[in-house]
Design an enzyme around this catalytic site. Structure first.
Site, PDB file in Angstrom:
ATOM      1  N   LEU A 175      41.233  38.420  43.583  1.00  0.00           N
ATOM      2  CA  LEU A 175      42.357  37.596  43.170  1.00  0.00           C
ATOM      3  C   LEU A 175      43.493  38.476  42.660  1.00  0.00           C
ATOM      4  CD1 LEU A 175      39.526  36.186  41.691  1.00  0.00           C
ATOM      5  CD2 LEU A 175      41.108  34.264  41.812  1.00  0.00           C
ATOM      6  N   ASP A 176      44.695  38.173  43.080  1.00  0.00           N
ATOM      7  CA  ASP A 176      45.886  38.724  42.461  1.00  0.00           C
ATOM      8  C   ASP A 176      45.994  38.116  41.056  1.00  0.00           C
ATOM      9  OD1 ASP A 176      48.452  39.861  42.104  1.00  0.00           O
ATOM     10  OD2 ASP A 176      49.378  38.001  42.782  1.00  0.00           O
TER      11      ASP A 176
END
Length: 827
Positions: free
Chosen positions: A516-517
């Protein structure tokens, strides 16, 4: 910088298919060469996305706190094209339709057909609606007919929408139309401006005729059991067959004439064979039952096909538009153009995408994003076509014409997804190419060998062979996957999860890692002031230190400065007018107020001013360990205040991560922010592994390392610097609300309202879809196996063979449609 080339995915769909109809054997794709244009990621040269340089803004020393993933403007995922077009030359070697005839591999192109297939010099692109094109059987007939026709260059079949796209030479359309009409089909040209037009509703059925055929078949049975004259029994049977079977015979003859043995041909042969051996009542009843089952299943499949029609029905037909003279006029929604001003009354549906220019209201966005509660909208907020205005009234400026709205993009994506074969479907296609010819061969042997070798009666042998011939159709098996996949895709879209193909819906259950960013994904993506603390209050100036800090920060455009200034404005404070403003690169800012010069900046600036102290350093360290950017205000002789700014975590992020862990998926955060910030946010939301200071190539390398370790890997992001990692991951999830149109067109899966909890919903839906697929395969093969054994031993009647075929088809259709009614929700 140059990134290493990205490997192509290894699980691309093999072709396109729509739902199969009850009455036609479904074709398998040919193993043609294909170009996965959407997955040639060698083009991901990210030299244009360097890590951000240090900014000369208040208190944010970017030499230690890079913001590579803070820049989400221009979120361009163009490099992550997952449309999976499969292109081959026209006239390529054809595969078989259930093993009975030559069937071409359909093109699989994005959108509505004309979106990707293009005409070259001297060529014309035409789109034809063919109402009779329900299944790859019809596609096979059309392809064989057009393959050798002069002037035909390329074909694309969208079976779910019954649309054929043809690239042809100028002047060849009339010949193409005539060739299709010779197959007893009625092609209807579609306008170029009509992409996404749903397939028309099914034609009404003459139930009186079908019912009459049933009565005649039953009377024929009664005549046989009552011992009436054979002529009466035969006459009643023939009448029943003619009443409901003419269409079957006509389709069967067309198939045979064009070298294709589909289910219509098989059924025609079986009924004719039953008549020839004197089984008049059974021949009539078999034809009647087959037609009834065909109609029931066709109606069931229309439910899946209606998913797209239902989406289109969400948009209103008219809109109230401001005219050049200032008056308001109701016009067709299809005529709206970008720039039009539209008024929306309470309770009305919004006709097009736009930006509110005046007024405010709460808007029900559930048709687009799946959000359960209305969203407050005011000036400059976006609105989407098909959403519902709740109470207030407002006016908005149209930003996308009717054919290019978010709703239209969703419809195009759903159509495209319906055309992509899932892995299980490709397996079924390969299996059916072997299964059906094998059963037909067995039927021939059963009809010939026992009488020749063992002196068994020809009557019994032929009867068994006819039963086998009916059972030979693998419709239930072939139809089981597209119905389940389309149902799952539709269920996902209703919940604001746009899945770009069955391959992703089916593969989602295998995810082991999800990367995940941080910014805009786990956090809001907008820094806010989290702390403000007076430091040295002795001999305080006449203005509060917090107000002085905000007044200096207001002159800077750095995100940290803006957060400090906005925090003061939110309290209603009137900012002070400062003079002699100066930016101090890499350290902060300076300005004069009432003859006193103040400095607002990071610890480096405080050290240069000589006002730092162990106590101050300890406080700044504490704030930075919490993932915050810390700054201080000084008058040159002492520190007056300490402030901190952070990108706050979304309230749903921790719940979403916990849900993923409950599903057995491990999580990895990849961010361009510094490592302390990454660790702090990771601990806050419960991430398994958090990595900071990640350049785009670092994110890509992280994905590849997890892929090398085994298992499927997903990536969630919304920034340009996420594109290489999104492209390399098995499934790329895009946060859709910030850039809905881009997300829809470029992601494998788009979360329309940026709610990470929907990834858990997607995974549960993926697992439910797989369970249904397995159930359907077991049902279809199990029923076939039982009745094949009965037929081989002479214990199966033709009636039973029909029930084995159509009954299994109805069971798998009903089971697949369960996904529409109850999709698993995130907890």
């Amino acid at each position: 910088m140059s990134l290493p080339p990205v490997k192509k995915h290894e699980h691309m769909p093999d072709g396109q298919d729509g739902a199969c109809c009850a009455h036609d054997t479904c074709g398998a794709p040919a193993e043609n060469e294909r170009v996965h244009a959407g997955h040639d990621h060698a083009a991901h040269d990210n030299g244009s996305h360097p890590h951000h340089d240090a900014h000369a803004h208040a208190g944010h020393d970017h030499s230690s706190h890079d913001h590579a993933d803070h820049d989400h403007s221009g979120h361009d995922h163009t490099a992550h094209g997952h449309d999976h077009p499969h292109v081959h030359a026209h006239g390529h070697a054809a595969g078989s339709c259930c093993g009975h005839g030559e069937g071409g591999q359909p093109f699989s192109i994005s959108g509505s057909g004309a979106a990707t297939l293009t005409a070259g010099p001297g060529q014309v692109l035409a789109r034809l609606r063919i109402g009779q094109m329900d299944c790859p059987t019809e596609e096979t007939l059309i392809r064989k007919k057009l393959d050798n026709l002069d002037g035909v260059h390329a074909l694309d079949f969208n079976l779910m929408q019954r649309v054929l796209t043809v690239v042809h030479a100028e002047g060849a359309l009339d010949r193409i139309m005539a060739a299709i009409k010779s197959l007893d089909m009625t092609p209807e040209p579609l306008a170029d401006s009509a992409p996404g037009t749903p397939a028309p509703a099914a034609k009404p059925v003459n139930w009186w005729l079908i019912g009459g055929a049933g009565v005649l078949a039953a009377l024929s049975e009664l005549s046989h059991f009552a011992g009436w004259p054979l002529g009466v029994t035969a006459a009643l049977a023939v009448a029943a067959i003619l009443a409901c079977g003419v269409s079957t015979y006509r389709k069967g003859w067309i198939a045979v004439r064009n070298g294709n043995l589909n289910i219509n041909a098989l059924m025609s042969i079986a009924v004719t064979g039953a008549v020839l051996i004197g089984q008049w009542p059974e021949a009539a009843m078999v034809m009647f039952l087959f037609n009834v089952a065909e109609l029931i299943e066709a109606r069931s499949l229309d439910r899946a096909r209606n998913a797209v029609r239902g989406l289109l029905d969400l948009a209103p037909e008219t809109a109230t538009v401001q005219q050049a003279n200032g008056q308001w006029l109701e016009v067709p929604a299809a005529n709206l153009q970008a720039g039009d001003i539209v008024r929306v009354r309470p309770g009305e549906r919004i006709a097009a995408d736009g930006i509110i220019v005046s007024g405010s209201s709460a808007v029900d966005q559930s048709p687009i994003t799946g959000e359960s509660l209305p969203v407050e909208k005011t000036q400059d907020d976006p609105v989407y076509a098909a959403t519902v205005n709740a109470a207030g009234s407002f006016e908005y400026r149209v930003t996308a014409a009717a054919g290019n709205t978010t709703l239209a993009r969703i419809i195009h994506a759903v159509e495209q997804a319906q055309g992509a074969r899932a892995p299980t479907q490709r397996f079924i296609d390969r299996f059916s190419r072997i299964y059906t010819p094998a059963v037909v061969g067995i039927a021939l042997l059963v009809a010939v060998l026992p009488p020749l070798l063992w002196d068994q009666p020809w009557f019994d042998a032929i009867y068994r062979a006819l039963a086998l011939l009916i059972i030979a159709c693998p419709c239930a098996l072939v139809i089981s996957t597209p119905v389940s996949i389309v149902s799952g895709l539709t269920a996902a879209s209703r919940r604001g999860i746009l899945v770009k193909g069955g391959v992703y819906l089916e593969e989602g259950r295998n995810l082991k890692w999800l990367a995940l960013d941080k910014t805009g994904t786990l956090t809001h993506g907008k820094p806010v002031q989290t702390d403000i603390q007076d430091w040295d209050v002795s001999d305080q100036t006449r203005h509060p230190a917090a107000l002085v800090a905000a007044s200096l920060a207001a002159r800077s455009d750095h995100p940290v400065s803006l957060a400090v200034a906005n925090a003061a404005r939110d309290t209603g404070a009137a900012l002070l007018d400062v003079q002699e403003f100066t930016a101090l690169p890499g350290r902060g800012v300076s300005a004069a107020l009432d003859g006193v010069t103040f400095q607002l900046g990071n610890r480096r600036l405080m050290r240069e001013l000589g006002v730092s102290s162990p106590k101050l350093e300890a406080r700044l360290d504490e704030l930075e360990r919490q993932g915050k950017s810390a700054i201080a205000l000084s008058d040159g002789s002492r520190v007056l205040a300490v402030a901190a700014v952070a990108d706050t975590v979304k309230p749903t992020s921790a719940t979403a991560i916990a849900d993923l862990h409950a599903l057995g998926v491990r999580t990895l955060m990849l961010t361009g922010d510094n490592t302390p910030t990454a660790q702090a946010i990771g601990q806050q939301v419960g991430i398994d592994e958090a990595r900071g200071d990640q350049l785009p190539e670092d994110k890509l390398a992280a994905i590849e390392s997890k892929l090398a370790a085994g298992g499927r890997v997903g990536m969630v992001g919304d920034g340009i610097n996420d594109a290489p990692a999104l492209a390399r991951a098995d499934i790329g999830f895009a946060m859709g609300a910030a850039g809905t149109g881009t997300a829809i067109e470029t992601a494998d899966v788009a979360l329309m309202d940026d709610d990470l909890r929907k990834i858990g919903t997607f995974l549960r839906l993926s697992r439910a879809t797989h369970r249904v697929l397995v159930q359907n395969i077991v049902l279809a093969l199990g029923i076939k196996a039982v009745f094949l054994a009965l037929a081989m031993t002479g214990n199966a009647t033709l009636w039973m063979a029909v029930f084995a075929d159509v009954g299994a088809s109805l069971l798998v259709v009903a089971n697949g449609l369960r996904l529409l009614r109850a999709a698993p929700a995130a907890h």
